[in-house]
Design an enzyme around this catalytic site. Structure first.
Site, short mmCIF file in Angstrom:
data_model
loop_
_atom_site.label_atom_id
_atom_site.label_comp_id
_atom_site.label_asym_id
_atom_site.label_seq_id
_atom_site.Cartn_x
_atom_site.Cartn_y
_atom_site.Cartn_z
CD GLU A 102 -1.80 -2.35 1.62
OE1 GLU A 102 -0.61 -2.65 1.88
OE2 GLU A 102 -2.74 -3.16 1.78
CG MET A 113 22.76 11.82 3.89
SD MET A 113 23.93 12.98 3.14
CE MET A 113 22.94 13.68 1.81
CE LYS A 125 -17.49 -6.15 3.54
NZ LYS A 125 -16.92 -7.49 3.74
CG PHE A 155 -10.03 -9.81 11.15
CD1 PHE A 155 -8.77 -10.25 11.54
CD2 PHE A 155 -10.32 -9.76 9.80
CE1 PHE A 155 -7.83 -10.65 10.59
CE2 PHE A 155 -9.39 -10.16 8.85
CZ PHE A 155 -8.14 -10.60 9.25
CD GLN A 156 -7.64 -7.36 7.48
OE1 GLN A 156 -8.53 -7.03 6.71
NE2 GLN A 156 -6.49 -7.89 7.04
#
Lengths: 589, 163
Positions: free
Chosen positions: A68, A497, A180, A130-131
């Site tokens: 993502e 760096m 949802k 969940f999630q």
């Protein structure tokens, strides 16, 4: 200039009967009505209704990334190149948290983006489902605004509001969290996409205050040692033409910030380079000694000012910015002007053209003589006689083969600074880098986002073996969508760096800055179905670049082994003034 | 320096969290915070007491303005204003102490709003300084509980912070 279509404004047609759509269909339909062509994302439980709606239409196309974070950087880079908001769709929980780095990256650089995050069903929120993750809470400090859908029928309004907020005022990312149950396919509601949004609590200023503009013009015309300091605001504000006209009307020296590269053409003689920590010797000297600084769409970041107590002691500062909070935040502005840079610069130009008074030409001439002397020092230039490949040389050659016209998408580290210093950007929106947050892993997805939307342009990803591995899985996405990005991997085996700072401040104790067990990048590129070329000597570079850029539609991974001892110079001395700089490993000002 | 900042805020969920979060993120302190809906149910009025030099207060005010739900911001302590805070104090009050506490509450124009054989609960309204002074004046009286609302404020005269 962009591949996006115009919004299909059906709401203006009174004869159209009201359509009934599910929440999921409304999400996609609203994006289509907003003119969105690509949506970058990754499916998951909470957004499956939306993905199903996406599948059943063909206006909005979806790009499936491999992580993502890459979706956010693709959308972000599209926005940087086009000026329009990029759009991301991710699921709840880990989908949303993986997007966090990309949201923060866009926020720090004021990039317009709309991020749609799935959420668990409304009745489950707060129950550790969940999630489930509190994405509104997590994203609050790293986005311009965030909102949640509470009623499906609000979806069109909230999406319009998200675009409005993201793209107006000081742009930024806006997160819309969608539970949802707001997207159930069998529950349909009347769809109407608003044409505009008017918020009583959010009315960003457009025009600058005319009295302040007059004051600024007077101060500018009274200057003996002026400088124009232009930042990313000029690019996002689409004000390059006005800026260039103003600079040339008054013959001002111009410096661009890291975010502002391309705002003023690098090839012009009035351009004196980037300023700041790794800015040019002449830019930092000119800033330090200036008597009037015209700052446009820049925010006096700590990577520019060095020690603010020693910053430009003689300067009267005129500061034009859309965000009042950026004015006098780190350095006091004597003449603040709040407004969009484009109309403010236009107003200044109009006023300057009416004025009989001109800048003191004798003073300006001697100022330019001084600047040319600084320029002639060639402070911080690299050794062109060394036998090993120098990263600066590589960038110069890339700039030659792309005629300075490429979109250059950079990762973060030494290679980023070399690209900023040695690729001359003559147009705005061509230099795409994570300036504020400094996000390693930005480069490849950014290049993908640009290439997808500008398929005919040369798109280069300048990276290192550290940064590229932070999102290397996207080589797979590149194959799926045929994204012919050219990857310039400046491979020195070190986190360059970090190593440079360890050389300078930690007696070369390389704590975790050396990467053992690097992959064979050529074979890796080939494994993903791309072309890989290894370059280890200066002689091999030219033919390799020619081959790579001749393969128009293919991704070519150039693994270029460079001098591992090279440092980025100039470098400001910590705690010093603008013009306190190291010019090489042995010289300082 | 102490400043009293008044904010008109859209009465939406998440708006207050965003505002409070801003103070935490940017390291500004909050001495007290007081918030409730106004006569217009879509708006909340918030009074915030903070400390800082002019530069910090200017940044606070600008950063508050940037929040999308913030409608108006005013540093009411910049001009003539009225400040009030409500305090409820529960003290132990036995024997001679009962008279003593009552006298003290009267002097400060407080009211005893709840009584048990061993305690008094006093309600007091005033500036935050006055409430501090009352606590001091209670002296050796054992304080069982103190509840303060945080300051609310309004500008004097014709000046208003409204839509």
């Amino acid at each position: 200039m962009t591949s996006q279509t115009q919004p299909d404004d059906k709401s203006a047609n009174p004869n159209r009967s009201t359509e009934m759509l599910s929440g999921a269909a409304m999400v996609i339909r609203a994006l289509a009505d907003e003119g969105v062509e690509y949506l970058y994302g990754y499916p998951g439980g909470a957004v499956l209704h939306i993905y199903d709606a996406l599948f059943q239409q063909n206006k909005v196309k979806h790009v499936l990334v491999r992580h993502e974070q890459a979706a956010t950087h693709m959308a972000d880079a599209y926005a940087r190149a086009s000026g329009k908001a990029g759009v991301v769709l991710v699921t709840s929980g880990p989908g949303a948290t993986n997007a966090v780095t990309g949201i923060a990256t866009a926020y720090m650089d004021s990039i317009p983006m709309v991020i749609l995050t799935g959420q668990v069903m409304s009745h489950l929120i707060g129950g550790d489902a969940f999630q489930e993750t509190d994405m509104l809470g997590i994203s609050r400090p790293i986005c311009k605004h965030n909102m949640s859908v509470r009623r499906p029928e609000d979806i069109p309004y909230l999406i319009k509001k998200a675009f409005h907020i993201a793209q107006s005022g000081r742009p930024g990312p806006v997160v819309l969290d969608i539970p949802k149950d707001m997207t159930m396919p069998n529950q349909k509601f009347p769809y109407h996409y608003p044409t505009e949004i008017n918020l009583r609590s959010y009315q960003p200023k457009q025009q600058g205050h005319s009295g302040q503009i007059k004051k600024a013009v007077t101060a500018l015309l009274g200057a003996k040692k002026p400088i124009l300091y232009a930042g990313g605001g000029v690019i996002m504000g689409g004000a390059s033409n006005e800026l260039t006209e103003l600079a040339q009307l008054l013959n001002l020296p111009v410096t661009n910030t890291l975010m502002g590269l391309g705002a003023y053409p690098a090839g012009d003689k009035q351009f004196i380079g980037m300023l700041g920590m790794h800015g040019s010797y002449e830019a930092n000297q000119t800033m330090h000694h200036a008597d009037v600084i015209l700052a446009v769409g820049a925010r006096f970041d700590d990577r520019v000012t060095n020690n603010t107590k020693k910053f430009c002691p003689d300067a009267t500062i005129i500061h034009i910015d859309i965000d009042p909070a950026s004015i006098s935040k780190t350095v006091n502005a004597h003449i603040p002007i709040v407004g969009l840079v484009q109309p403010v610069l236009s107003d200044m130009l109009a006023l300057l053209k009416q004025k009989k008074k001109k800048l003191d030409s004798a003073a300006l001439q001697s100022w330019w003589q001084q600047i040319e002397q600084w320029r002639a020092v060639h402070g911080g230039r690299y050794d062109t006689t060394a036998p090993l490949l120098k990263p600066q040389y590589v960038i110069e050659q890339v700039s030659k083969i792309t005629k300075g016209e490429a979109y250059v998408c950079s990762d973060v580290g030494q290679h980023q600074m070399f690209a900023a210093q040695y690729y001359p950007f003559n147009k705005p929106n061509r230099w795409i880098n994570s300036g504020g947050l400094g996000t390693m892993g930005f480069g490849l997805p950014a290049a993908m986002g640009v290439k997808l939307n500008y398929p005919d342009a040369d798109v280069v990803c300048v990276t290192g073996e550290g940064s590229i591995q932070m999102n290397i899985q996207e080589l797979s996405t590149c194959k799926q969508y045929g994204l012919g990005v050219k990857i310039i991997n400046l491979n020195n085996g070190y986190l360059g760096m970090v190593k440079q700072w360890q050389d300078m401040n930690y007696e070369s104790r390389y704590a975790s800055s050396y990467m053992d067990s690097l992959p064979d990048f050529v074979k890796l590129a080939e494994a993903y179905g791309h072309v890989g070329i290894r370059v280890t000597t200066p002689e091999e570079l030219q033919p390799a670049l020619e081959r790579a850029f001749a393969l128009k539609d293919q991704l070519v991974f150039l693994d270029i082994h460079i001098d591992p001892k090279e440092h980025v110079y100039p470098m400001q001395v910590p705690g010093g003034a603008m013009n306190d700089m190291f010019l090489s490993k042995t010289e300082r000002t | 320096m102490r400043h009293i900042i008044s904010v008109l805020l859209e009465n939406e969920s998440g708006a207050l969290a965003r505002l409070v979060g801003l103070f935490a993120q940017r390291g500004y302190n909050i001495d007290s915070l007081n918030v409730a809906p106004t006569d217009d149910a879509t708006l909340s009025r918030l009074t915030l007491v903070t400390q800082g030099n002019d530069q910090v207060i200017e940044q606070i005010s600008k950063q508050l303005h940037k929040l999308i739900e913030v409608v108006k911001v005013s540093d009411i302590s910049e001009a003539a204003h009225i400040e009030r805070e409500l305090m409820l104090v529960k003290v132990k009050a036995n024997g001679n102490q009962r008279e003593e506490v009552k006298r003290c509450a009267d002097i400060f124009r407080g009211q005893i709003i709840d009584v048990t054989p061993g305690t008094y609960t006093i309600q007091l309204v005033g500036t935050s300084d006055k409430l501090d002074a009352f606590i001091q004046a209670l002296g050796t009286t054992p304080i069982l509980e103190v509840v303060r609302s945080g300051a609310s404020g309004i500008a004097r005269g014709e000046k208003t912070l409204a839509l």
